[in-house]
Scaffold this motif. Structure first.
Motif, PDB file in Angstrom:
ATOM      1  N   ASP A  21       0.807  -1.223   0.000  1.00  0.00           N
ATOM      2  CA  ASP A  21       0.000   0.000   0.000  1.00  0.00           C
ATOM      3  C   ASP A  21       0.843   1.278   0.000  1.00  0.00           C
ATOM      4  O   ASP A  21       0.556   2.235   0.711  1.00  0.00           O
ATOM      5  CB  ASP A  21      -0.963   0.020   1.199  1.00  0.00           C
ATOM      6  N   GLY A  22       1.917   1.267  -0.777  1.00  0.00           N
ATOM      7  CA  GLY A  22       2.737   2.465  -0.917  1.00  0.00           C
ATOM      8  C   GLY A  22       3.830   2.626   0.126  1.00  0.00           C
ATOM      9  O   GLY A  22       4.650   3.528   0.030  1.00  0.00           O
ATOM     10  N   LEU A  23       3.839   1.782   1.161  1.00  0.00           N
ATOM     11  CA  LEU A  23       4.905   1.856   2.158  1.00  0.00           C
ATOM     12  C   LEU A  23       6.170   1.268   1.553  1.00  0.00           C
ATOM     13  O   LEU A  23       6.146   0.202   0.936  1.00  0.00           O
ATOM     14  CB  LEU A  23       4.529   1.086   3.425  1.00  0.00           C
ATOM     15  N   SER A  24       7.270   1.975   1.713  1.00  0.00           N
ATOM     16  CA  SER A  24       8.563   1.512   1.204  1.00  0.00           C
ATOM     17  C   SER A  24       9.572   1.560   2.340  1.00  0.00           C
ATOM     18  O   SER A  24       9.307   2.128   3.407  1.00  0.00           O
ATOM     19  CB  SER A  24       9.030   2.417   0.063  1.00  0.00           C
ATOM     20  N   LEU A  25      10.721   0.991   2.112  1.00  0.00           N
ATOM     21  CA  LEU A  25      11.792   1.039   3.105  1.00  0.00           C
ATOM     22  C   LEU A  25      12.153   2.487   3.404  1.00  0.00           C
ATOM     23  O   LEU A  25      12.297   2.874   4.567  1.00  0.00           O
ATOM     24  CB  LEU A  25      13.005   0.249   2.609  1.00  0.00           C
ATOM     25  N   HIS A  26      12.263   3.295   2.369  1.00  0.00           N
ATOM     26  CA  HIS A  26      12.583   4.713   2.546  1.00  0.00           C
ATOM     27  C   HIS A  26      11.517   5.401   3.405  1.00  0.00           C
ATOM     28  O   HIS A  26      11.833   6.137   4.346  1.00  0.00           O
ATOM     29  CB  HIS A  26      12.699   5.408   1.189  1.00  0.00           C
ATOM     30  N   LYS A  27      10.254   5.167   3.094  1.00  0.00           N
ATOM     31  CA  LYS A  27       9.159   5.811   3.840  1.00  0.00           C
ATOM     32  C   LYS A  27       9.119   5.342   5.296  1.00  0.00           C
ATOM     33  O   LYS A  27       8.852   6.134   6.195  1.00  0.00           O
ATOM     34  CB  LYS A  27       7.825   5.556   3.158  1.00  0.00           C
ATOM     35  N   LEU A  28       9.368   4.067   5.529  1.00  0.00           N
ATOM     36  CA  LEU A  28       9.378   3.536   6.891  1.00  0.00           C
ATOM     37  C   LEU A  28      10.444   4.235   7.729  1.00  0.00           C
ATOM     38  O   LEU A  28      10.168   4.717   8.831  1.00  0.00           O
ATOM     39  CB  LEU A  28       9.631   2.023   6.872  1.00  0.00           C
ATOM     40  N   VAL A  29      11.657   4.295   7.205  1.00  0.00           N
ATOM     41  CA  VAL A  29      12.763   4.906   7.951  1.00  0.00           C
ATOM     42  C   VAL A  29      12.541   6.412   8.084  1.00  0.00           C
ATOM     43  O   VAL A  29      12.735   6.987   9.158  1.00  0.00           O
ATOM     44  CB  VAL A  29      14.118   4.591   7.286  1.00  0.00           C
ATOM     45  N   SER A  30      12.088   7.035   7.019  1.00  0.00           N
ATOM     46  CA  SER A  30      11.845   8.471   7.035  1.00  0.00           C
ATOM     47  C   SER A  30      10.801   8.853   8.089  1.00  0.00           C
ATOM     48  O   SER A  30      10.936   9.873   8.771  1.00  0.00           O
ATOM     49  CB  SER A  30      11.391   8.929   5.647  1.00  0.00           C
ATOM     50  N   SER A  31       9.776   8.029   8.249  1.00  0.00           N
ATOM     51  CA  SER A  31       8.722   8.332   9.222  1.00  0.00           C
ATOM     52  C   SER A  31       9.227   8.247  10.659  1.00  0.00           C
ATOM     53  O   SER A  31       8.651   8.850  11.560  1.00  0.00           O
ATOM     54  CB  SER A  31       7.530   7.393   9.030  1.00  0.00           C
ATOM     55  N   ALA A  32      10.309   7.513  10.879  1.00  0.00           N
ATOM     56  CA  ALA A  32      10.873   7.373  12.225  1.00  0.00           C
ATOM     57  C   ALA A  32      12.070   8.290  12.457  1.00  0.00           C
ATOM     58  O   ALA A  32      12.593   8.355  13.565  1.00  0.00           O
ATOM     59  CB  ALA A  32      11.288   5.925  12.451  1.00  0.00           C
ATOM     60  N   PHE A  33      12.507   8.989  11.431  1.00  0.00           N
ATOM     61  CA  PHE A  33      13.730   9.803  11.506  1.00  0.00           C
ATOM     62  C   PHE A  33      13.450  11.160  12.118  1.00  0.00           C
ATOM     63  O   PHE A  33      12.510  11.818  11.735  1.00  0.00           O
ATOM     64  CB  PHE A  33      14.302   9.985  10.095  1.00  0.00           C
ATOM     65  N   PRO A  34      14.269  11.640  13.037  1.00  0.00           N
ATOM     66  CA  PRO A  34      15.356  10.963  13.737  1.00  0.00           C
ATOM     67  C   PRO A  34      14.951  10.410  15.091  1.00  0.00           C
ATOM     68  O   PRO A  34      15.628   9.564  15.648  1.00  0.00           O
ATOM     69  CB  PRO A  34      16.398  12.058  13.909  1.00  0.00           C
TER      70      PRO A  34
END
Length: 121
Positions: A41-54
């Motif tokens: 559903d559009g979630l990617s590795l980049h989006k996952l990490v970005s949402s938790a950064f920093p």
């Protein structure tokens, strides 16, 4: 890893390699692969990490790396070295090639982190 612009018909460029390098960094630090079942559903590795950064990186990092941040040195290590390295991975894996740094800048950032790390230790 295939850069998003490849699917849009853009010409091959060094930006493809930068993107793949960024995904590789994120993969190593999270222990997740871009094709894991979680990425729907559009979630990617980049989006996952970005949402938790920093501030919430402990939630997405490979548990073998985080150790729960129980010791004060763990937090210093995270702030000084892991956050900047994850930032490099995020910058390299930006969707648009024009938003990605060149490999010269990426190498300079990583070498700087390496030098700081060895001075610290």
């Amino acid at each position: 890893y295939i850069a998003p612009e490849y699917c849009m018909g853009y010409k091959v460029s060094p930006g493809y390699d930068v993107y793949a390098f960024g995904i590789l960094i994120l993969e190593m630090l999270t222990g997740r692969r871009p094709m894991d079942a979680i990425f729907t559903d559009g979630l990617s590795l980049h989006k996952l990490v970005s949402s938790a950064f920093p501030g919430r990186l402990g939630e997405v990092l490979d548990p073998h790396l985080s150790h729960g941040y129980r010791h004060p040195c763990d937090r210093v290590f995270m702030r000084r070295y892991m956050v900047p390295l994850i930032e490099v991975g995020l910058l390299c894996s930006m969707e648009s090639p024009k938003d990605r740094p060149g490999m010269g800048e990426v190498c300079a950032r990583i070498l700087s982190l390496k030098e700081e790390f060895f001075e610290f230790c």
